[in-house]
Design a protein around this motif. Structure first.
Motif, PDB file in Angstrom:
ATOM      1  N   SER A 198       0.816  -1.217   0.000  1.00  0.00           N
ATOM      2  CA  SER A 198       0.000   0.000   0.000  1.00  0.00           C
ATOM      3  C   SER A 198       0.845   1.259   0.000  1.00  0.00           C
ATOM      4  CB  SER A 198      -0.916   0.018   1.227  1.00  0.00           C
ATOM      5  OG  SER A 198      -1.828  -1.048   1.153  1.00  0.00           O
ATOM      6  N   ALA A 220      -5.868   4.167  -4.954  1.00  0.00           N
ATOM      7  CA  ALA A 220      -6.930   5.038  -5.484  1.00  0.00           C
ATOM      8  C   ALA A 220      -7.555   4.428  -6.734  1.00  0.00           C
ATOM      9  CB  ALA A 220      -6.379   6.428  -5.782  1.00  0.00           C
ATOM     10  N   ARG A 236      -9.918   1.716  -5.655  1.00  0.00           N
ATOM     11  CA  ARG A 236     -11.133   2.292  -5.085  1.00  0.00           C
ATOM     12  C   ARG A 236     -12.068   2.808  -6.186  1.00  0.00           C
ATOM     13  NH1 ARG A 236      -9.120   6.511  -2.401  1.00  0.00           N
ATOM     14  NH2 ARG A 236      -9.499   7.789  -4.219  1.00  0.00           N
ATOM     15  N   ASP A 237     -11.501   3.529  -7.154  1.00  0.00           N
ATOM     16  CA  ASP A 237     -12.316   4.045  -8.254  1.00  0.00           C
ATOM     17  C   ASP A 237     -12.933   2.907  -9.070  1.00  0.00           C
ATOM     18  OD1 ASP A 237     -11.581   6.553  -7.405  1.00  0.00           O
ATOM     19  OD2 ASP A 237     -10.142   6.892  -9.041  1.00  0.00           O
ATOM     20  N   SER A 254     -13.582  -0.105  -8.033  1.00  0.00           N
ATOM     21  CA  SER A 254     -14.607  -0.815  -7.254  1.00  0.00           C
ATOM     22  C   SER A 254     -15.924  -0.041  -7.273  1.00  0.00           C
ATOM     23  CB  SER A 254     -14.149  -1.075  -5.822  1.00  0.00           C
ATOM     24  OG  SER A 254     -14.083   0.115  -5.077  1.00  0.00           O
ATOM     25  N   GLN A 255     -15.854   1.292  -7.263  1.00  0.00           N
ATOM     26  CA  GLN A 255     -17.085   2.089  -7.360  1.00  0.00           C
ATOM     27  C   GLN A 255     -17.773   1.870  -8.699  1.00  0.00           C
ATOM     28  OE1 GLN A 255     -15.543   6.004  -6.575  1.00  0.00           O
ATOM     29  NE2 GLN A 255     -15.835   5.812  -4.367  1.00  0.00           N
TER      30      GLN A 255
END
Length: 160
Positions: free
Chosen positions: A88, A112, A115-116, A118-119
């Motif tokens: 990480s 990041a 995360r993007d 996964s959205q």
């Protein structure tokens, strides 16, 4: 007293069900999109296998949405693999990163990206009704294939 009004158009249950179905023919899963990378194509094939028993569940009109889902899956997978490989926190690339302390470590940009992705995956999964909640919200009742516990090749019920 005025006469009772008749409905202008009575919709039968068959017509209502037909209106709820997406237009077009079932998605041709054999045509794997060339623009997908290896991971995206693997996800396409996985979805194809899962939908084999329901050939018209997704339609050709859904092709772009399924490609988007598979593309975002690929982005998620690449970010996840990078985080697994490098962690990480990664070495910074600027002198400011080194001067900040903590050994010059910064957050891995893949965090990041993951995360993007996964959205976006959640969005497309909801749009395509790929989750139990989204299927329920869209009124889809897909029966699970019937299987007998005795036929389970992985779990040996007799050993219990």
């Amino acid at each position: 007293m005025p006469a009772a009004r008749k409905p202008l158009y009575a919709v039968t249950e068959a017509e209502r069900a037909q209106r709820q179905m997406a237009v077009g023919v079932g998605l041709d899963w054999v045509q794997v999109p060339a623009q997908l990378d290896r991971s995206g194509k693997a996800q396409w094939r996985h979805l194809a296998e899962q939908h084999r028993a329901y050939p018209t569940r997704l339609r050709e009109t859904d092709r772009a949405a399924v490609i988007a889902f598979c593309s975002w899956w690929s982005a998620f997978d690449a970010a996840q693999r990078d985080i697994a490989k490098r962690g990480s926190l990664v070495p910074g690339r600027s002198s400011a990163d080194a001067a900040r302390g903590e050994g010059g470590l910064v957050k891995n940009p893949s965090v990041a990206a993951m995360r993007d992705a996964s959205q976006q995956l959640r969005y497309w999964a909801r749009e395509l009704a790929l989750t139990p909640d989204s299927r329920a919200r869209q009124g889809l009742q897909i029966e699970e294939p019937q299987s007998s516990d005795d036929d389970d090749p992985i779990f040996d019920w007799d050993a219990m």
